[in-house]
Design a protein around this motif. Structure first.
Motif: not given
Length: 131
Positions: A3-4, A6-7, A10-11, A63-64, A67
């Motif tokens: 998940a990290t 992937d984030t 995307v970022c 982090a959220l 993002t």
């Protein structure tokens, strides 16, 4: 974990697109104030989000918040770009065959052209009087 990763992907994409659009505003549209204004607006959005999410969820919340801020900046830059250029969003966000052809040409010729520009004009060009 996954998940990290992937984030991060995307970022990274959102940041790169925002930077490209910011450069467009500065160099093509002659409006260097727009990226600066977007940076200040992004900061004004990011600070409250960091405090809100980090106080509740710690590092994950920070982090959220970051993002969400990148997503906001991307949306802001894209909205301004579409409004100023009058381009449909589909033409900007969907890659077509012509785009791919240009990307492959750039990848094939780009490094050679950049290297030549860094080295200055060739001797042949100087002899012929070309810059």
């Amino acid at each position: 974990g996954q998940a990290t990763r992937d984030t991060v992907v995307v970022c990274t994409i959102l940041i790169l697109i925002s930077l490209i659009i910011s450069n467009f505003f500065t160099y093509q549209m002659g409006k260097p104030e727009l990226p600066t204004l977007m940076a200040w607006i992004t900061l004004a959005v990011n600070i409250p989000l960091i405090f809100f999410f980090a106080s509740r969820f710690g590092f994950v919340g920070a982090a959220l918040a970051t993002t969400l801020t990148y997503l906001f900046r991307f949306s802001l830059a894209l909205g301004l770009f579409l409004a100023m250029t009058k381009q449909p969003w589909t033409k900007v966000l969907i890659i077509n065959r012509q785009d791919l052809s240009m990307y492959f040409t750039l990848l094939r010729k780009g490094p050679r052209v950049l290297f030549q520009k860094a080295q200055g004009p060739s001797l042949d060009a100087q002899v012929e009087g070309q810059p």
